[in-house]
Design a protein around this motif. Sequence first.
Motif, PDB file in Angstrom:
ATOM      1  N   VAL A 142       0.814  -1.218   0.000  1.00 18.54           N
ATOM      2  CA  VAL A 142       0.000   0.000   0.000  1.00 18.54           C
ATOM      3  C   VAL A 142       0.845   1.264   0.000  1.00 18.54           C
ATOM      4  N   LYS A 143       0.226   2.337  -0.482  1.00 19.65           N
ATOM      5  CA  LYS A 143       0.832   3.660  -0.402  1.00 19.65           C
ATOM      6  C   LYS A 143       0.083   4.440   0.682  1.00 19.65           C
ATOM      7  N   PRO A 144       0.725   5.393   1.337  1.00 21.22           N
ATOM      8  CA  PRO A 144       0.016   6.192   2.351  1.00 21.22           C
ATOM      9  C   PRO A 144      -1.279   6.773   1.771  1.00 21.22           C
ATOM     10  N   GLY A 145      -2.305   6.797   2.602  1.00 27.41           N
ATOM     11  CA  GLY A 145      -3.611   7.274   2.157  1.00 27.41           C
ATOM     12  C   GLY A 145      -4.494   6.172   1.611  1.00 27.41           C
ATOM     13  N   PHE A 146      -4.064   4.926   1.765  1.00 32.52           N
ATOM     14  CA  PHE A 146      -4.850   3.818   1.221  1.00 32.52           C
ATOM     15  C   PHE A 146      -6.196   3.677   1.947  1.00 32.52           C
ATOM     16  N   THR A 147      -7.109   2.999   1.260  1.00 30.12           N
ATOM     17  CA  THR A 147      -8.425   2.714   1.830  1.00 30.12           C
ATOM     18  C   THR A 147      -8.599   1.209   1.949  1.00 30.12           C
ATOM     19  N   GLY A 148      -9.606   0.825   2.707  1.00 29.99           N
ATOM     20  CA  GLY A 148      -9.892  -0.593   2.890  1.00 29.99           C
ATOM     21  C   GLY A 148     -11.381  -0.848   2.835  1.00 29.99           C
ATOM     22  N   LEU A 149     -11.736  -2.029   2.348  1.00 30.91           N
ATOM     23  CA  LEU A 149     -13.131  -2.435   2.234  1.00 30.91           C
ATOM     24  C   LEU A 149     -13.245  -3.886   2.662  1.00 30.91           C
ATOM     25  N   THR A 150     -14.120  -4.145   3.614  1.00 34.29           N
ATOM     26  CA  THR A 150     -14.356  -5.516   4.063  1.00 34.29           C
ATOM     27  C   THR A 150     -15.792  -5.909   3.751  1.00 34.29           C
ATOM     28  N   ASP A 151     -15.940  -7.042   3.072  1.00 31.64           N
ATOM     29  CA  ASP A 151     -17.248  -7.605   2.749  1.00 31.64           C
ATOM     30  C   ASP A 151     -17.569  -8.673   3.778  1.00 31.64           C
ATOM     31  N   LEU A 152     -18.497  -8.355   4.668  1.00 29.58           N
ATOM     32  CA  LEU A 152     -18.957  -9.311   5.679  1.00 29.58           C
ATOM     33  C   LEU A 152     -20.367  -9.796   5.374  1.00 29.58           C
ATOM     34  N   SER A 153     -20.830  -9.566   4.146  1.00 28.36           N
ATOM     35  CA  SER A 153     -22.219  -9.871   3.806  1.00 28.36           C
ATOM     36  C   SER A 153     -22.538 -11.358   3.905  1.00 28.36           C
ATOM     37  N   GLU A 154     -21.537 -12.207   3.735  1.00 25.63           N
ATOM     38  CA  GLU A 154     -21.752 -13.651   3.859  1.00 25.63           C
ATOM     39  C   GLU A 154     -21.020 -14.213   5.075  1.00 25.63           C
ATOM     40  N   GLY A 155     -20.545 -13.312   5.928  1.00 22.42           N
ATOM     41  CA  GLY A 155     -19.695 -13.728   7.036  1.00 22.42           C
ATOM     42  C   GLY A 155     -20.439 -14.131   8.287  1.00 22.42           C
TER      43      GLY A 155
ATOM     44  N   VAL B 137      -3.542   1.882  10.444  1.00 17.98           N
ATOM     45  CA  VAL B 137      -3.412   3.330  10.642  1.00 17.98           C
ATOM     46  C   VAL B 137      -1.941   3.731  10.560  1.00 17.98           C
ATOM     47  N   GLN B 138      -1.068   2.950  11.183  1.00 19.08           N
ATOM     48  CA  GLN B 138       0.365   3.242  11.151  1.00 19.08           C
ATOM     49  C   GLN B 138       0.920   3.186   9.733  1.00 19.08           C
ATOM     50  N   LYS B 139       0.324   2.354   8.877  1.00 15.95           N
ATOM     51  CA  LYS B 139       0.779   2.212   7.486  1.00 15.95           C
ATOM     52  C   LYS B 139       0.179   3.269   6.562  1.00 15.95           C
ATOM     53  N   GLY B 140      -0.705   4.140   7.111  1.00 19.03           N
ATOM     54  CA  GLY B 140      -1.229   5.235   6.304  1.00 19.03           C
ATOM     55  C   GLY B 140      -2.685   5.115   5.892  1.00 19.03           C
ATOM     56  N   LEU B 141      -3.453   4.306   6.587  1.00 22.91           N
ATOM     57  CA  LEU B 141      -4.876   4.150   6.281  1.00 22.91           C
ATOM     58  C   LEU B 141      -5.594   5.493   6.346  1.00 22.91           C
ATOM     59  N   SER B 142      -6.401   5.793   5.323  1.00 22.98           N
ATOM     60  CA  SER B 142      -7.206   7.016   5.365  1.00 22.98           C
ATOM     61  C   SER B 142      -8.660   6.706   5.716  1.00 22.98           C
ATOM     62  N   LYS B 143      -9.224   5.639   5.133  1.00 26.62           N
ATOM     63  CA  LYS B 143     -10.606   5.261   5.411  1.00 26.62           C
ATOM     64  C   LYS B 143     -10.746   3.749   5.271  1.00 26.62           C
ATOM     65  N   TRP B 144     -11.608   3.169   6.108  1.00 22.37           N
ATOM     66  CA  TRP B 144     -11.941   1.754   5.971  1.00 22.37           C
ATOM     67  C   TRP B 144     -13.444   1.610   6.155  1.00 22.37           C
ATOM     68  N   ALA B 145     -14.053   0.886   5.240  1.00 28.72           N
ATOM     69  CA  ALA B 145     -15.496   0.657   5.308  1.00 28.72           C
ATOM     70  C   ALA B 145     -15.752  -0.843   5.240  1.00 28.72           C
ATOM     71  N   TYR B 146     -16.838  -1.253   5.849  1.00 26.31           N
ATOM     72  CA  TYR B 146     -17.273  -2.629   5.695  1.00 26.31           C
ATOM     73  C   TYR B 146     -18.777  -2.619   5.519  1.00 26.31           C
ATOM     74  N   PHE B 147     -19.260  -3.672   4.861  1.00 25.52           N
ATOM     75  CA  PHE B 147     -20.696  -3.755   4.715  1.00 25.52           C
ATOM     76  C   PHE B 147     -21.186  -5.119   5.142  1.00 25.52           C
ATOM     77  N   THR B 148     -22.333  -5.060   5.805  1.00 26.76           N
ATOM     78  CA  THR B 148     -22.965  -6.255   6.328  1.00 26.76           C
ATOM     79  C   THR B 148     -24.416  -5.919   6.621  1.00 26.76           C
ATOM     80  N   GLY B 149     -25.264  -6.900   6.551  1.00 24.25           N
ATOM     81  CA  GLY B 149     -26.664  -6.686   6.899  1.00 24.25           C
ATOM     82  C   GLY B 149     -26.946  -6.988   8.360  1.00 24.25           C
ATOM     83  N   SER B 150     -25.942  -7.425   9.080  1.00 22.68           N
ATOM     84  CA  SER B 150     -26.129  -7.883  10.456  1.00 22.68           C
ATOM     85  C   SER B 150     -25.823  -6.783  11.467  1.00 22.68           C
ATOM     86  N   ALA B 151     -26.796  -6.455  12.284  1.00 23.84           N
ATOM     87  CA  ALA B 151     -26.587  -5.453  13.338  1.00 23.84           C
ATOM     88  C   ALA B 151     -25.558  -5.941  14.350  1.00 23.84           C
TER      89      ALA B 151
END
Length: 113
Positions: free
Chosen positions: A39-52, A71-85
Amino acid sequence: MFQISYDQAKNRITVKVQSITMEEVETYIQEFNKVLTQVKPGFTGLTDLSEGKLFTQEVAVALGPLGELSVQKGLSKWAYFTGSAVSKMQMKRMFGDIVLSFEKLEDAEAYLN
């Protein structure tokens, strides 16, 4: 099972999780660390937990430090999606305000882009 990939054009780590057992934790951590070297600084992340499935407490504790490492490696944003509360609550406990939860993939990607 899980898959971790890196999209260099988007500078984004994508993780798809169906389940992670304690037997898989070390492999997951190794693969995640390997991707973090790309990764380069400012990277983003996406986790798919829809089937998890929910993580056991043991797995959640073992994976928790990866948020701070990102965060130490330069994470700017991370999102995940799931239907489970319950899954949303678990991710909030594991990673705090580092990640945001979405119910749809499209909404998570829009946030990251």
